[in-house]
Design an enzyme around this catalytic site. Structure first.
Site: not given
Ligand code: GLY
Length: 578
Positions: A115, A386, A406, A457, A477-478
């Site tokens: 990350r 993503t 992002n 996240s 998909g956030g």
């Protein structure tokens, strides 16, 4: 088996698998997990290797590496790098991700946390104006929005510690794709149109991704020679090829010339972390998912713990959807309030994942009425990007990986001379308590910006294991990632095929905004009206969401299923063992 403490990264000179050579601490941890949640049945070997990714070129590149003698971890490196080239709106060298690895020989698993991290010069209020108001677009567009990328460090680490082929071989397909180019399709056009202003603001991005400063037509070939050069540096020099030398210098000078705050020290200091995944149990299945700084595993397990208290299979559809939505609402409330980077803040993981906590939460669920989110106490304060892939090799190693930059095309900023498109993952921090990010998610103190901290996240690469078999799944998909994985996972537990998991109509509740989000055509009119009668606001979104990639190794029948979400343009392939 919640555990968020960071284990030290492996010694990269240990060939083929730190898990095998790991110190007692790690072995102790895995043994304990296996004791508590035993994997039924011996490992065995699958009849087919399988790969599902969001892009046909990436799936084919990964399969070729398996055919050339690579294992699932080599294929994961190849697929990640190929996706960085052909899906520039989703992930990339300028971004990060989580790679969940399972080794057949040790039956152990680990999450590689690649990350992004906040730059060392980042400050808590860096996206607020003098009056304390968020500055529009500041955490989303341009290099100030970019965290220090982790993808390259993760790929080098995976190659050095888990793969068996050299980076020169595993990165070769991505280099070829960057040089030869790939064809623009309708999806690319939609993403580029959505981020046109940000791409135009960066001369290098406009050259790389646009045609005459506009969205290119279908069939236009996107070539990325600078990115190919950067990939070659990495293939030759490993992490130094990106975090040091010419590439690092160019990235930093480009970022700073455009008012960003990166330094070469930020890049040199970046380290991946090997973390034990979050592990729990649901109806006889062992669930393995992403640990913090992803909220995915915790929120998923919290939801499953509440669902396990009811026999949802026996409920009628309205009761079932109502209950699942209430469970989503409560788990996302906890996400907003409690979760962040466990290396910086104390996370109440044990408590959130306890059966007792699930019982207490579930008691508050009114079976007939929606609980308005504002009534849930103690909070103070569209997923188009993503990517995810799932891989199973013929030895029984498997990988679920979710990677991101992002927002579509990240920050829209390409560092001159490198081809590297930078993420805008800083927006995943809580830039001010209670202020929603681009996904409408709110956060609190635990996810406030601090130098060197990882932003929270939702990415949730997940394994599901029982004597039936192994499911390997995940999706972009956030904020909706976790509820998509939940819906897919419930299908898997119900014995449905991998194609059913990825096809299933999707609904989502994330505490705030207080609404059920629904895919077009997701529920019948009758079901919608019934939910509204119970006090739910149902909002039908314009577009479907997600792009789930799944593999199921049916151990009982020794057969492999692989499926790519019909909503996307991915490819699921299988190669049967000779
Ligand atoms: N950037 C999306 C996520 O990490 O959840």
């Amino acid at each position: 088996m919640p555990n968020t403490s960071a284990l030290p990264a492996n010694n990269k000179h240990q060939p083929h698998g730190s898990l095998k050579k790991a110190p007692a601490l790690r072995w102790g941890f895995f043994s304990l997990c296996l004791l508590l949640f035993p994997l039924a049945g011996a490992a065995g070997q699958p009849r087919s290797a399988a790969i599902a990714t969001a892009h046909p070129d990436a799936s084919r590149a990964g399969m070729k590496i398996l055919e050339a003698g690579g294992n699932a971890f080599d294929a994961a490196v190849t697929v990640s790098a190929a996706l960085a080239v052909v899906e520039p709106y989703s992930s990339g060298l300028g971004g990060g991700g989580f790679w969940l690895l399972h080794r057949a020989d040790t039956q152990g698993e680990v999450m590689i946390d690649g990350r992004e991290k906040a730059p060392l010069a980042a400050t808590r209020d860096m996206y607020l104006d003098d009056t304390g108001k968020p500055i529009a677009g500041a955490s989303v567009n341009g290099p100030l929005a970019a965290g220090i990328p982790g993808e390259v460090a993760a790929l080098v680490h995976i190659a050095d510690n888990y793969g068996r082929l050299p980076l020169k071989q595993t990165l070769a397909p991505a280099i070829r794709l960057a040089e030869k180019g790939f064809e623009v399709d309708e999806h690319y056009r939609r993403m580029a149109a959505f981020r046109l202003d940000a791409l135009r603001a960066s001369p290098a991005a406009a050259r790389q991704f646009l045609k005459d400063n506009d969205v290119p037509p279908v069939g236009y070939i996107v070539r990325q020679p600078d990115l190919a050069k950067t990939l070659r540096f990495i293939a030759d020099q490993g992490r130094q090829g990106f975090y040091g030398g010419e590439v690092a210098r160019r990235m930093v000078s480009s970022v700073r010339a455009a008012d960003g705050i990166w330094t070469e020290k930020d890049l040199q200091a970046y380290q991946i972390v090997e973390r034990p995944p979050i592990v729990g149990k649901y109806r006889g299945w062992r669930v393995v998912s992403a640990a913090p700084p992803s909220s995915g595993g915790i929120v998923l397990l919290e939801m499953l713990n509440m669902l396990a208290l009811q026999d949802i299979g026996k409920m009628n559809t309205v009761d079932r959807i109502h209950y699942v939505v209430e469970v989503m609402r409560r788990a996302y409330r906890d996400r907003a309030q409690w979760l962040g980077d466990g290396d910086f803040v104390q996370l109440p993981v044990q408590r959130l994942l306890s059966r007792e906590y699930a019982r207490r939460m579930a008691v508050g669920i009114d079976r007939e009425r929606a609980t308005p989110s504002r009534q849930l106490k103690s909070f103070r304060a569209e997923g188009q990007d993503t990517t995810h892939f799932s891989i199973l090799d013929k030895e029984g190693n498997y990988v679920a990986a979710t990677l991101s930059i992002n927002y579509p095309f990240g920050s829209g900023f390409v560092a001159e001379g490198t081809g590297v498109l930078l993420n805008d993952e800083m927006d995943d921090f809580s830039i001010k308590p209670g202020v929603a990010n681009v996904y409408g998610l709110v956060g609190a103190e635990a996810n406030a910006i601090e130098p060197g901290k990882r932003m929270l996240s939702s990415m949730s690469p997940t394994f599901l294991e029982s004597d039936q078999g192994v499911a390997i799944l995940g999706t972009p998909g956030g904020s909706r990632i976790i509820t998509m994985v939940l819906i897919g996972l419930l299908e898997a537990v119900d014995g449905k095929s991998a194609l059913e998991w990825v096809k299933q109509p999707r609904f989502h509740h994330q505490y705030l905004p207080d609404e059920i989000q629904l895919e077009p055509g997701g529920f019948s009119e009758e079901l919608r009206l019934e939910l509204e009668k119970r006090g739910h606001k149902v909002v039908v979104k314009e577009r479907p969401w997600g792009n789930m990639q799944a593999v199921f190794w049916n151990r009982k029948e020794n057969r492999v299923e692989v499926a790519s979400d019909p909503r996307g343009g991915g490819l699921a392939i299988k190669a049967t063992n000779k």
